[in-house]
Design an enzyme around this catalytic site. Structure first.
Site, mmCIF file in Angstrom:
data_model
loop_
_atom_site.group_PDB
_atom_site.id
_atom_site.type_symbol
_atom_site.label_atom_id
_atom_site.label_comp_id
_atom_site.label_asym_id
_atom_site.label_seq_id
_atom_site.Cartn_x
_atom_site.Cartn_y
_atom_site.Cartn_z
ATOM 1 N N ASP A 1 -35.029 35.943 -22.053
ATOM 2 C CA ASP A 1 -35.718 36.846 -23.006
ATOM 3 C C ASP A 1 -37.301 36.229 -22.798
ATOM 4 O O ASP A 1 -37.919 35.846 -23.924
ATOM 5 C CB ASP A 1 -35.319 36.597 -24.255
ATOM 6 C CG ASP A 1 -33.896 36.869 -24.583
ATOM 7 O OD1 ASP A 1 -33.546 37.929 -23.841
ATOM 8 O OD2 ASP A 1 -33.213 36.236 -25.348
ATOM 9 N N GLU B 1 -33.450 47.349 -27.644
ATOM 10 C CA GLU B 1 -34.023 45.950 -28.160
ATOM 11 C C GLU B 1 -35.211 45.694 -27.280
ATOM 12 O O GLU B 1 -35.595 46.521 -26.542
ATOM 13 C CB GLU B 1 -33.053 44.948 -28.067
ATOM 14 C CG GLU B 1 -32.493 44.800 -26.875
ATOM 15 C CD GLU B 1 -31.149 43.779 -26.734
ATOM 16 O OE1 GLU B 1 -30.476 43.363 -27.780
ATOM 17 O OE2 GLU B 1 -30.979 43.613 -25.788
HETATM 18 O O1 FUB Z 1 -31.004 36.584 -26.200
HETATM 19 C C1 FUB Z 1 -30.308 37.170 -27.192
HETATM 20 C C2 FUB Z 1 -30.618 38.737 -27.404
HETATM 21 O O2 FUB Z 1 -29.996 38.920 -25.988
HETATM 22 C C3 FUB Z 1 -31.971 38.950 -27.286
HETATM 23 O O3 FUB Z 1 -32.580 38.705 -28.606
HETATM 24 C C4 FUB Z 1 -31.815 40.518 -26.819
HETATM 25 O O4 FUB Z 1 -33.113 41.032 -26.506
HETATM 26 C C5 FUB Z 1 -30.910 40.100 -25.528
HETATM 27 O O5 FUB Z 1 -31.470 39.739 -24.461
#
Ligand code: FUB
Length: 360
Positions: A51, A260
């Site tokens: 991320d 997301e």
């Molecule tokens: O790394 C945990 C979660 O997985 C992140 O917050 C999301 O965007 C996904 O990458």
């Protein structure tokens, strides 16, 4: 609705068919790489990172990643329990391709008074010589909130505020600084990110609130930050993400709807909102005329990477644009990722050239 696991297996099977790839011996996450080469290599290999939110501070590139660790939760579920991160470690380099420095622990879960578990994807901003780390974590009631921690240096250490940002919820904060000095936080993520539990008026409803296929998909949120960068200056509102006719996407449009990983960059006066489609594993982008949108869908920035999640940032370094992203090249496991960077190109018409993270 397909579960993450089911959609993953279908996706993996389709890829395997497309690649004419018989029974894989490696973990399914790794199938995407079979017979292909990655366009870039992991930036660090001594820890797992994911991320990546990248910024240039003081002429140096800083990357704010999640710090993936093997925690004993070694199977995937739709709640994302396998992403059980305990701290943040900031990376930096003087130029793209330069030596990468890992700065040690910048903030740890134990030092965040309000947080219970799961330090997910962070971001950072600078204001008046102070550095602000924005991070999601589940509170003691297991509800995702977004916190701020402040430091004197880009790499930290950071000291967390005693409480999460008032009115914050869900995860994946991305803080965009506009040319007029205003800061805006974009946030939200469905499934394990809990965005589906919050309505447009920011009210919470517990339980399974996932959208049905024919319903309008959940929308990311935006809130302007106040002058301290420690609180919202306004009530969060939905970010309209629409097709070329101005229509919001339905949940069944899962190769285009928001899941997301919101990120915003500005190019030639336009605001580019990019995001992950989650269960279809794409990074897509949409363009608008102001920070609040609406943003009109334009296309794919990044095709699926090895591993379930796809999460990125887009940053200009020394006049060139770069995509920071992750895959699971080092581990073959979805919850043990590694950050990477590759060049990103805007075409003359403002569109973004789609990046395939692997080649034959
Ligand atoms: O790394 C945990 C979660 O997985 C992140 O917050 C999301 O965007 C996904 O990458």
């Amino acid at each position: 609705m397909l579960t993450r696991q089911t959609s993953y297996w279908i996706f993996g099977a389709l890829l395997a068919i497309a690649c004419n790839d018989a029974a894989p011996e490696k973990t399914p996450d790794y199938q995407h790489l079979e017979g292909k080469k990655p366009v870039s290599e992991p930036l660090v290999s001594h820890i797992y990172t994911a991320d990546p939110s990248a910024h240039v501070f003081n002429n140096r590139v800083y990357i704010y990643p999640s710090h993936d660790t093997a925690t004993g939760i070694n199977s995937e579920n739709d709640n994302g329990d396998h992403f059980d991160m305990q701290d943040y470690r900031i990376l930096s380099m003087d130029s793209i391709g330069g030596k990468v420095t890992e700065h040690g622990v910048g903030l740890t879960l134990a030092d965040v008074p309000w947080a219970g578990r799961q330090m997910w994807a962070p971001d950072a901003a600078e204001k008046d010589g102070k550095y602000y780390l924005f991070f999601p974590a589940k509170d003691k009631q297991d509800i995702f909130r977004i916190g701020v921690a402040v430091g004197d240096k880009p790499e930290g250490p950071f000291t967390a505020q005693p409480e999460a940002i008032k009115g914050s919820y869900s995860m994946d904060p991305a803080v965009f600084k506009d040319d007029d000095g205003s800061y805006y936080m974009y946030f939200g993520g469905i499934w394990g990110g809990q965005l589906q539990n919050w309505d447009a008026q920011n009210n919470y409803t517990a339980g399974d609130q996932l959208k049905k296929p024919e319903e309008i998909a959940a929308l990311p949120r935006i809130a302007k930050m106040d002058s301290t960068l420690l609180e919202f200056a306004e009530t969060p509102r939905e970010v309209q993400l629409v097709d070329e006719n101005g229509n919001l996407f339905k949940e069944l449009d899962n190769n285009k709807r928001f899941f997301e990983a919101a990120w915003v960059h500005k190019y030639n006066g336009k605001y580019y909102f990019s995001y992950s489609t989650g269960d279809t594993h794409l990074i897509c982008y949409a363009v608008g005329d102001n920070p609040y949108g609406p943003f009109v869908y334009k296309g794919v920035v990044l095709k699926p990477v090895a591993g379930w999640t796809n999460h990125h940032s887009i940053t200009q370094v020394n006049g060139k644009w770069y995509l920071f992203y992750h895959d699971v090249q080092l581990s073959g496991k979805t919850w043990l990722r590694n950050v990477k960077v590759t060049e990103l190109k805007h075409n003359a018409d403002g569109s973004i050239e789609t990046i395939d993270p692997y080649y034959n």
